[in-house]
Design a protein around this motif. Structure first.
Motif, PDB file in Angstrom:
ATOM      1  N   LYS A  34       0.824  -1.212   0.000  1.00 37.06           N
ATOM      2  CA  LYS A  34       0.000   0.000   0.000  1.00 37.06           C
ATOM      3  C   LYS A  34       0.854   1.257   0.000  1.00 37.06           C
ATOM      4  O   LYS A  34       1.996   1.262   0.452  1.00 37.06           O
ATOM      5  CB  LYS A  34      -0.959   0.003   1.191  1.00 37.06           C
ATOM      6  N   VAL A  35       0.279   2.315  -0.540  1.00 30.70           N
ATOM      7  CA  VAL A  35       0.914   3.619  -0.595  1.00 30.70           C
ATOM      8  C   VAL A  35      -0.036   4.617   0.054  1.00 30.70           C
ATOM      9  O   VAL A  35      -1.225   4.638  -0.264  1.00 30.70           O
ATOM     10  CB  VAL A  35       1.192   4.044  -2.064  1.00 30.70           C
ATOM     11  N   ASN A  36       0.479   5.419   0.963  1.00 32.19           N
ATOM     12  CA  ASN A  36      -0.324   6.446   1.623  1.00 32.19           C
ATOM     13  C   ASN A  36      -0.022   7.798   0.980  1.00 32.19           C
ATOM     14  O   ASN A  36       1.146   8.210   0.912  1.00 32.19           O
ATOM     15  CB  ASN A  36      -0.018   6.496   3.123  1.00 32.19           C
ATOM     16  N   LEU A  37      -1.081   8.455   0.497  1.00 36.10           N
ATOM     17  CA  LEU A  37      -0.953   9.748  -0.171  1.00 36.10           C
ATOM     18  C   LEU A  37      -1.654  10.836   0.634  1.00 36.10           C
ATOM     19  O   LEU A  37      -2.669  10.580   1.281  1.00 36.10           O
ATOM     20  CB  LEU A  37      -1.610   9.710  -1.555  1.00 36.10           C
ATOM     21  N   ASN A  38      -1.110  12.044   0.568  1.00 34.81           N
ATOM     22  CA  ASN A  38      -1.766  13.216   1.128  1.00 34.81           C
ATOM     23  C   ASN A  38      -2.006  14.179  -0.039  1.00 34.81           C
ATOM     24  O   ASN A  38      -1.056  14.665  -0.651  1.00 34.81           O
ATOM     25  CB  ASN A  38      -0.894  13.874   2.196  1.00 34.81           C
ATOM     26  N   VAL A  39      -3.266  14.421  -0.361  1.00 37.24           N
ATOM     27  CA  VAL A  39      -3.638  15.281  -1.489  1.00 37.24           C
ATOM     28  C   VAL A  39      -4.087  16.630  -0.931  1.00 37.24           C
ATOM     29  O   VAL A  39      -4.975  16.699  -0.087  1.00 37.24           O
ATOM     30  CB  VAL A  39      -4.773  14.641  -2.317  1.00 37.24           C
ATOM     31  N   SER A  40      -3.445  17.707  -1.403  1.00 38.02           N
ATOM     32  CA  SER A  40      -3.792  19.066  -0.969  1.00 38.02           C
ATOM     33  C   SER A  40      -4.415  19.844  -2.122  1.00 38.02           C
ATOM     34  O   SER A  40      -4.040  19.654  -3.277  1.00 38.02           O
ATOM     35  CB  SER A  40      -2.543  19.801  -0.494  1.00 38.02           C
ATOM     36  N   TRP A  41      -5.345  20.740  -1.803  1.00 38.25           N
ATOM     37  CA  TRP A  41      -6.002  21.590  -2.796  1.00 38.25           C
ATOM     38  C   TRP A  41      -6.473  22.859  -2.105  1.00 38.25           C
ATOM     39  O   TRP A  41      -6.461  22.954  -0.883  1.00 38.25           O
ATOM     40  CB  TRP A  41      -7.183  20.865  -3.456  1.00 38.25           C
ATOM     41  N   TYR A  42      -6.869  23.855  -2.883  1.00 36.71           N
ATOM     42  CA  TYR A  42      -7.409  25.103  -2.347  1.00 36.71           C
ATOM     43  C   TYR A  42      -8.915  25.129  -2.569  1.00 36.71           C
ATOM     44  O   TYR A  42      -9.386  24.847  -3.664  1.00 36.71           O
ATOM     45  CB  TYR A  42      -6.753  26.311  -3.018  1.00 36.71           C
ATOM     46  N   ASP A  43      -9.652  25.461  -1.513  1.00 38.55           N
ATOM     47  CA  ASP A  43     -11.110  25.519  -1.632  1.00 38.55           C
ATOM     48  C   ASP A  43     -11.532  26.858  -2.241  1.00 38.55           C
ATOM     49  O   ASP A  43     -10.696  27.680  -2.602  1.00 38.55           O
ATOM     50  CB  ASP A  43     -11.792  25.256  -0.284  1.00 38.55           C
ATOM     51  N   VAL A  44     -12.825  27.084  -2.367  1.00 37.02           N
ATOM     52  CA  VAL A  44     -13.354  28.291  -3.008  1.00 37.02           C
ATOM     53  C   VAL A  44     -13.017  29.560  -2.236  1.00 37.02           C
ATOM     54  O   VAL A  44     -13.105  30.656  -2.788  1.00 37.02           O
ATOM     55  CB  VAL A  44     -14.888  28.199  -3.228  1.00 37.02           C
ATOM     56  N   HIS A  45     -12.621  29.430  -0.979  1.00 38.54           N
ATOM     57  CA  HIS A  45     -12.260  30.588  -0.160  1.00 38.54           C
ATOM     58  C   HIS A  45     -10.754  30.838  -0.154  1.00 38.54           C
ATOM     59  O   HIS A  45     -10.279  31.731   0.529  1.00 38.54           O
ATOM     60  CB  HIS A  45     -12.746  30.394   1.282  1.00 38.54           C
ATOM     61  N   GLY A  46     -10.002  30.032  -0.904  1.00 34.44           N
ATOM     62  CA  GLY A  46      -8.556  30.180  -0.963  1.00 34.44           C
ATOM     63  C   GLY A  46      -7.825  29.513   0.195  1.00 34.44           C
ATOM     64  O   GLY A  46      -6.630  29.696   0.356  1.00 34.44           O
ATOM     65  N   GLU A  47      -8.542  28.732   0.975  1.00 43.41           N
ATOM     66  CA  GLU A  47      -7.938  28.021   2.109  1.00 43.41           C
ATOM     67  C   GLU A  47      -7.398  26.682   1.621  1.00 43.41           C
ATOM     68  O   GLU A  47      -8.061  25.973   0.869  1.00 43.41           O
ATOM     69  CB  GLU A  47      -8.982  27.758   3.199  1.00 43.41           C
ATOM     70  N   GLN A  48      -6.189  26.336   2.074  1.00 43.39           N
ATOM     71  CA  GLN A  48      -5.639  25.048   1.687  1.00 43.39           C
ATOM     72  C   GLN A  48      -6.261  23.942   2.533  1.00 43.39           C
ATOM     73  O   GLN A  48      -6.383  24.066   3.738  1.00 43.39           O
ATOM     74  CB  GLN A  48      -4.125  25.012   1.852  1.00 43.39           C
ATOM     75  N   GLN A  49      -6.676  22.879   1.876  1.00 46.48           N
ATOM     76  CA  GLN A  49      -7.287  21.718   2.511  1.00 46.48           C
ATOM     77  C   GLN A  49      -6.475  20.485   2.114  1.00 46.48           C
ATOM     78  O   GLN A  49      -5.708  20.522   1.160  1.00 46.48           O
ATOM     79  CB  GLN A  49      -8.738  21.545   2.041  1.00 46.48           C
ATOM     80  N   ASN A  50      -6.664  19.391   2.849  1.00 45.46           N
ATOM     81  CA  ASN A  50      -6.010  18.149   2.437  1.00 45.46           C
ATOM     82  C   ASN A  50      -6.828  16.941   2.872  1.00 45.46           C
ATOM     83  O   ASN A  50      -7.677  17.045   3.749  1.00 45.46           O
ATOM     84  CB  ASN A  50      -4.571  18.060   2.941  1.00 45.46           C
ATOM     85  N   GLN A  51      -6.564  15.840   2.232  1.00 45.18           N
ATOM     86  CA  GLN A  51      -7.237  14.588   2.526  1.00 45.18           C
ATOM     87  C   GLN A  51      -6.236  13.469   2.277  1.00 45.18           C
ATOM     88  O   GLN A  51      -5.458  13.523   1.328  1.00 45.18           O
ATOM     89  CB  GLN A  51      -8.469  14.412   1.631  1.00 45.18           C
TER      90      GLN A  51
END
Length: 63
Positions: A34-51
C-alpha cells in the motif's frame, strides 16, 4: 450578543475527484502492498485543505 462559530468539515470525496483539484500530492509512505498519499487543494475561499488516501497494490488511478 451571542456569537456562534460555524464548524465546517471537509467533505470526503473519491480520490479521482480530489486529484482533479490537487495543488500537491505527497507520498507519505510506501510499505508492502500500500501507498499512503496526502492530497492538498485550495477551496473556493482560498484556504488550503487536504485529505489522506491509501492506495492498495493493483489499484489504478489517473492523474
Amino acid at each position: 450578543m451571542k456569537k456562534t462559530i460555524e464548524e465546517t468539515t471537509i467533505q470526503e470525496k473519491p480520490i479521482q475527484d480530489r486529484l482533479k483539484q490537487a495543488s500537491s500530492i505527497t507520498v507519505e509512505s510506501a510499505l508492502r502492498n500500500k501507498v499512503n498519499l496526502n492530497v492538498s487543494w485550495y477551496d473556493v475561499h482560498g484556504e488550503q485543505q487536504n485529505q489522506k488516501f491509501t492506495i492498495l497494490a493493483g489499484s489504478v488511478i489517473e492523474f
